[in-house]
Design a protein around this motif. Structure first.
Motif, PDB file in Angstrom:
ATOM      1  N   ASP A   1       0.849  -1.190   0.000  1.00 52.58           N
ATOM      2  CA  ASP A   1       0.000   0.000   0.000  1.00 52.58           C
ATOM      3  C   ASP A   1       0.880   1.234   0.000  1.00 52.58           C
ATOM      4  O   ASP A   1       1.858   1.311   0.753  1.00 52.58           O
ATOM      5  N   ASN A   2       0.527   2.190  -0.843  1.00 52.50           N
ATOM      6  CA  ASN A   2       1.225   3.462  -0.894  1.00 52.50           C
ATOM      7  C   ASN A   2       0.525   4.467   0.022  1.00 52.50           C
ATOM      8  O   ASN A   2      -0.584   4.208   0.508  1.00 52.50           O
ATOM      9  N   VAL A   3       1.147   5.608   0.262  1.00 50.74           N
ATOM     10  CA  VAL A   3       0.488   6.680   1.006  1.00 50.74           C
ATOM     11  C   VAL A   3      -0.682   7.215   0.189  1.00 50.74           C
ATOM     12  O   VAL A   3      -0.736   7.049  -1.033  1.00 50.74           O
ATOM     13  N   ILE A   4      -1.615   7.862   0.864  1.00 44.43           N
ATOM     14  CA  ILE A   4      -2.833   8.353   0.231  1.00 44.43           C
ATOM     15  C   ILE A   4      -2.607   9.764  -0.319  1.00 44.43           C
ATOM     16  O   ILE A   4      -1.945  10.581   0.320  1.00 44.43           O
ATOM     17  N   PRO A   5      -3.157  10.092  -1.502  1.00 42.60           N
ATOM     18  CA  PRO A   5      -3.039  11.460  -2.018  1.00 42.60           C
ATOM     19  C   PRO A   5      -3.568  12.483  -1.012  1.00 42.60           C
ATOM     20  O   PRO A   5      -4.521  12.202  -0.267  1.00 42.60           O
ATOM     21  N   SER A   6      -2.979  13.656  -0.997  1.00 42.89           N
ATOM     22  CA  SER A   6      -3.300  14.659   0.029  1.00 42.89           C
ATOM     23  C   SER A   6      -4.775  15.033   0.047  1.00 42.89           C
ATOM     24  O   SER A   6      -5.353  15.270   1.116  1.00 42.89           O
ATOM     25  N   ASP A   7      -5.434  15.089  -1.115  1.00 48.55           N
ATOM     26  CA  ASP A   7      -6.849  15.475  -1.160  1.00 48.55           C
ATOM     27  C   ASP A   7      -7.768  14.405  -0.584  1.00 48.55           C
ATOM     28  O   ASP A   7      -8.947  14.677  -0.320  1.00 48.55           O
ATOM     29  N   LEU A   8      -7.258  13.192  -0.418  1.00 49.60           N
ATOM     30  CA  LEU A   8      -8.067  12.099   0.137  1.00 49.60           C
ATOM     31  C   LEU A   8      -7.627  11.712   1.547  1.00 49.60           C
ATOM     32  O   LEU A   8      -8.261  10.870   2.181  1.00 49.60           O
ATOM     33  N   ALA A   9      -6.556  12.332   2.024  1.00 55.77           N
ATOM     34  CA  ALA A   9      -5.961  11.913   3.296  1.00 55.77           C
ATOM     35  C   ALA A   9      -6.877  12.149   4.490  1.00 55.77           C
ATOM     36  O   ALA A   9      -6.711  11.501   5.530  1.00 55.77           O
ATOM     37  N   CYS A  10      -7.840  13.050   4.365  1.00 52.74           N
ATOM     38  CA  CYS A  10      -8.762  13.274   5.488  1.00 52.74           C
ATOM     39  C   CYS A  10      -9.746  12.119   5.630  1.00 52.74           C
ATOM     40  O   CYS A  10     -10.371  11.956   6.681  1.00 52.74           O
ATOM     41  N   PHE A  11      -9.905  11.318   4.591  1.00 57.70           N
ATOM     42  CA  PHE A  11     -10.798  10.162   4.650  1.00 57.70           C
ATOM     43  C   PHE A  11     -10.040   8.873   4.991  1.00 57.70           C
ATOM     44  O   PHE A  11     -10.594   7.971   5.623  1.00 57.70           O
ATOM     45  N   ARG A  12      -8.783   8.789   4.551  1.00 55.39           N
ATOM     46  CA  ARG A  12      -7.969   7.584   4.754  1.00 55.39           C
ATOM     47  C   ARG A  12      -6.514   8.041   4.752  1.00 55.39           C
ATOM     48  O   ARG A  12      -6.083   8.732   3.833  1.00 55.39           O
ATOM     49  N   HIS A  13      -5.769   7.657   5.763  1.00 54.52           N
ATOM     50  CA  HIS A  13      -4.415   8.192   5.888  1.00 54.52           C
ATOM     51  C   HIS A  13      -3.434   7.081   6.236  1.00 54.52           C
ATOM     52  O   HIS A  13      -3.655   6.316   7.168  1.00 54.52           O
ATOM     53  N   PHE A  14      -2.360   6.969   5.446  1.00 56.37           N
ATOM     54  CA  PHE A  14      -1.259   6.062   5.745  1.00 56.37           C
ATOM     55  C   PHE A  14      -0.002   6.892   5.933  1.00 56.37           C
ATOM     56  O   PHE A  14       0.261   7.823   5.177  1.00 56.37           O
TER      57      PHE A  14
END
Length: 262
Positions: free
Chosen positions: A164-177
């Motif tokens: 799994d890669n890190v989550i794009p910044s615009d989606l990080a508020c919903f899912r964060h790695f």
């Protein structure tokens, strides 16, 4: 209980600060603390140049984890990722929100969940059956059960690749790695010369304490990415420690993994 012992004949971990195999080994043995460092581009040399240019970080992470595994041409594969390539999905959604709604064919091509498996087949020429799965935070456990089941039923080697890669910044508020990570395991019925250990896995419903990383510096990665729950298992195998590893599984169950030396 039926014997479900399988041998682990190959291991690899790719993460920030763990691209070098020797350094990674020392960290997993507990001889060095882990410190995150930026990942390289990880350009896959096994792919034709045109195909390599089309790869994404997620694809390269999966392929990099496989690089050091000595698998055979008839090896089955299980690719496990909780979120797949959210960078691609993010770009597609943004493209669709524009007036032109122009989506690159390469983006569309790379958007499906089994894309890394497809690139692996292109890189190696292997055409054996492959499974690509997701189980949210329990993806590593689900991938391990799938790989173990295939070994026992098909009587064949199975390569498990979890990433799994890190989550794009615009989606990080919903899912964060916190960190990207890729783990590869080669599971077999037979003990190879390179055998690292063997495991026996049981699904349990009594809530035991989940095993933490033996190298405390790796705890941030264990809890910072769903694939990280597999790190204590990797550590135990590398250290040659006969121990029970407990990790979360679906429906509030857990996996009890007995690790034995070979």
């Amino acid at each position: 209980m039926l014997n479900n012992k399988v041998y682990i004949n190959g291991i690899a971990v790719i993460a920030p600060g763990m691209e070098d195999s020797k350094k990674s080994l020392e960290i997993l043995k507990g001889n060095m603390d882990w410190y995150p460092e930026a990942l390289s581009k990880m350009t896959p040399s096994s792919l034709p140049a045109n195909e390599a240019r089309r790869t994404t970080t997620v694809i390269r992470l999966a392929l990099k984890a496989i690089d050091s595994i000595d698998y055979k041409n008839d090896t089955l594969t299980v690719f496990a990722s909780s979120e797949g390539d959210l960078d691609i999905k993010d770009k597609i959604c943004k493209a669709l929100s524009t007036k032109e709604k122009m989506v690159s064919p390469t983006l569309f091509h790379n958007s499906v969940h089994n894309t890394p498996a497809g690139y692996f087949s292109i890189a190696t020429g292997i055409q054996t059956p492959s499974v690509s799965l997701s189980a949210g935070d329990n993806t590593f456990s689900a991938g391990l059960i799938e790989a173990l089941t295939q070994v026992l039923i098909e009587k064949n080697d199975v390569l498990l690749v979890a990433y799994d890669n890190v989550i794009p910044s615009d989606l990080a508020c919903f899912r964060h790695f916190e960190y990207p990570i890729g783990i590869a395991l080669l599971l077999s019925m037979d003990k190879h010369l390179e055998a690292i250990g063997d495991i026996e896995v049981s699904v349990i419903n009594n809530q035991k304490s989940v095993t933490k990383c033996f190298n405390k510096s790796l705890e941030k990665m264990r809890i910072g990415n769903p694939i990280g729950i597999g790190l204590p298992l990797i550590e135990a195998l590398i250290k040659g420690t006969g121990v029970e590893i407990v990790i979360p599984y679906v429906n509030q169950n857990q996996l009890s993994i007995k690790v034995n030396n070979v």
